[in-house]
Design a protein around this motif. Structure first.
Motif, short mmCIF file in Angstrom:
data_model
loop_
_atom_site.label_atom_id
_atom_site.label_comp_id
_atom_site.label_asym_id
_atom_site.label_seq_id
_atom_site.Cartn_x
_atom_site.Cartn_y
_atom_site.Cartn_z
N ALA A 1 1.33 -1.46 -0.04
CA ALA A 1 -0.34 0.28 0.00
C ALA A 1 0.75 1.02 -0.15
O ALA A 1 0.17 1.86 -0.48
N ALA A 2 1.77 1.14 0.81
CA ALA A 2 2.51 2.68 0.45
C ALA A 2 2.85 2.57 -0.54
O ALA A 2 3.64 3.94 -1.11
N MET A 3 3.76 1.63 -1.29
CA MET A 3 4.04 1.41 -2.54
C MET A 3 3.95 2.38 -3.91
O MET A 3 3.66 3.38 -4.09
N ILE A 4 2.56 1.86 -3.01
CA ILE A 4 1.56 2.36 -4.52
C ILE A 4 0.91 4.12 -3.96
O ILE A 4 0.73 4.33 -4.63
N VAL A 5 1.04 3.92 -2.70
CA VAL A 5 0.51 5.49 -2.48
C VAL A 5 1.64 7.01 -3.18
O VAL A 5 1.47 7.63 -3.88
N ALA A 6 3.60 5.85 -2.84
CA ALA A 6 4.60 6.42 -3.22
C ALA A 6 4.69 6.85 -4.55
O ALA A 6 4.93 8.06 -5.10
N ALA A 7 3.91 5.84 -5.71
CA ALA A 7 3.72 6.06 -6.62
C ALA A 7 2.74 7.11 -7.55
O ALA A 7 2.82 7.65 -8.40
N ALA A 8 1.53 7.39 -6.55
CA ALA A 8 0.84 8.00 -7.53
C ALA A 8 0.99 9.32 -6.80
O ALA A 8 0.12 9.85 -7.23
N ALA A 9 2.19 9.64 -5.52
CA ALA A 9 2.39 10.99 -4.69
C ALA A 9 2.86 12.09 -6.66
O ALA A 9 3.11 12.12 -7.37
N PRO A 10 1.83 12.93 -5.99
CA PRO A 10 2.08 13.80 -7.84
C PRO A 10 3.73 14.72 -7.11
O PRO A 10 4.37 14.39 -6.53
N ALA A 11 3.97 14.96 -8.39
CA ALA A 11 5.75 15.62 -8.62
C ALA A 11 5.86 17.07 -7.64
O ALA A 11 6.46 17.61 -8.71
N TYR A 12 4.93 17.77 -6.49
CA TYR A 12 4.67 18.58 -6.72
C TYR A 12 6.12 19.25 -5.68
O TYR A 12 6.38 18.87 -4.89
N ALA A 13 6.22 20.93 -6.07
CA ALA A 13 6.95 21.25 -5.23
C ALA A 13 6.96 22.19 -3.76
O ALA A 13 6.05 22.83 -3.36
N ASP A 14 7.65 21.99 -2.73
CA ASP A 14 7.80 22.07 -1.29
C ASP A 14 8.54 23.07 -1.16
O ASP A 14 9.15 23.64 -2.04
N GLN A 15 8.02 23.87 0.31
CA GLN A 15 9.43 25.23 0.16
C GLN A 15 10.82 24.57 0.19
O GLN A 15 11.31 23.72 0.61
N GLY A 16 11.90 25.29 -0.57
CA GLY A 16 13.01 24.70 -0.35
C GLY A 16 13.58 24.33 -1.64
O GLY A 16 14.68 23.71 -2.62
N ASP A 17 12.18 23.26 -2.32
CA ASP A 17 12.85 22.27 -4.05
C ASP A 17 13.26 23.31 -4.75
O ASP A 17 13.27 24.54 -4.93
N LEU A 18 13.73 22.88 -5.91
CA LEU A 18 14.22 23.71 -6.86
C LEU A 18 13.48 23.08 -7.92
O LEU A 18 14.06 21.52 -7.92
N LEU A 19 12.58 23.77 -9.17
CA LEU A 19 12.37 22.95 -10.21
C LEU A 19 13.24 23.39 -11.52
O LEU A 19 13.61 24.87 -11.69
N VAL A 20 13.90 22.80 -12.50
CA VAL A 20 14.64 22.59 -13.46
C VAL A 20 13.73 21.72 -14.79
O VAL A 20 12.98 21.04 -14.48
N ARG A 21 13.32 22.85 -15.90
CA ARG A 21 12.73 22.23 -16.93
C ARG A 21 13.67 23.13 -18.45
O ARG A 21 13.69 23.89 -18.12
N GLY A 22 13.20 22.01 -19.25
CA GLY A 22 13.88 22.29 -20.25
C GLY A 22 12.49 22.38 -21.35
O GLY A 22 11.64 21.70 -21.02
N ARG A 23 12.31 23.82 -22.13
CA ARG A 23 11.63 23.53 -23.42
C ARG A 23 12.06 23.93 -24.84
O ARG A 23 13.17 24.74 -24.38
N ALA A 24 11.14 24.13 -25.45
CA ALA A 24 11.56 24.48 -26.97
C ALA A 24 9.81 25.81 -26.54
O ALA A 24 8.69 25.38 -26.04
N ILE A 25 10.89 26.46 -27.07
CA ILE A 25 9.96 27.93 -27.23
C ILE A 25 9.68 28.77 -28.16
O ILE A 25 10.86 28.50 -29.42
N LEU A 26 9.20 29.11 -28.43
CA LEU A 26 8.49 30.31 -29.88
C LEU A 26 8.60 31.12 -29.19
O LEU A 26 7.85 32.12 -28.45
#
Length: 216
Positions: A9-34
């Motif tokens: 059950a813990a593994m299922i919950v972990a797999a379903a957990a969103p990739a949301y960011a919390d305080q102190g997290d760093l989000l890195v994105r690569g984009r193609a831009i117009l």
């Protein structure tokens, strides 16, 4: 048996957990831009008082970093560079492209994330942009028409607004769609021998990006 069930059950919950960011997290994105300028051009003064210029669109890769100050407030810095061509209009049409330049517009925005715990997370931001123009060059068509010409575009400072959406692909990876409007105003100086012509241009591009991000 109960332990196995609990671990599963813990593994299922972990797999379903969103990739949301919390305080102190760093989000890195690569984009193609117009990058699509919505330019407004003044006239080319003093030699071509009825002529204007236009700037074409450009597609390029971009990298951005968002540091989460809280789980709702983030500071984003975008890094990318694009090449644009300048064409003559209203009396300079026959020359086609008259110049080219590279644009480096580092932009810092402060974002508000509306649904930080959801799997689909919209955000909006406002911030500051400073644009560097480099490797400015006159085209062969312009040089042949009026003589050897040096082109220089003045750097710009302005505001930026954005809206975007992150949505989960895995617990750590998310897709991103982002739209920005960036205030960019410049003056192009064209020096041909002792003659100097200038034209003011409000580029004000709309920047549309699509990409992938991860959370650290």
């Amino acid at each position: 048996m109960k332990l196995h069930i609990a671990l599963g059950a813990a593994m299922i919950v972990a797999a379903a957990a969103p990739a949301y960011a919390d305080q102190g997290d760093l989000l890195v994105r690569g984009r193609a831009i117009l990058v699509a300028p919505t330019e407004k051009s003044g006239t080319v003064q003093p030699s071509f008082p009825g002529a204007h210029v236009a700037v074409d669109n450009s597609i390029a890769p971009e990298l951005d970093f968002t540091y989460m100050l809280t789980n709702r407030i983030g500071a984003e810095l975008i890094l990318g560079t694009t090449k644009h061509h300048v064409s003559g209009r209203d009396g300079l049409d026959s020359l086609g492209r008259i110049a080219g330049t590279w644009v480096l517009p580092p932009t810092l925005t402060l974002q508000y994330h509306f649904a930080p715990l959801a799997k689909v997370r919209p955000y909006a931001g406002v911030g500051f942009n400073y644009t560097f123009f480099y490797n400015d060059k006159a085209s062969d068509a312009l040089n042949n028409a009026i003589g050897k010409t040096a082109v220089r575009l003045k750097d710009s400072a302005g505001y930026a607004v954005q809206a975007g959406l992150d949505f989960d692909l895995t617990p750590r990876i998310f897709a991103n769609i982002d739209v920005k409007y960036i205030d960019i105003d410049t003056t192009a100086r064209l020096t041909t021998g002792n003659a100097v012509n200038r034209v003011r241009v409000s580029l004000d591009p709309i920047v549309v990006g699509v990409g992938i991000g991860t959370r650290f």
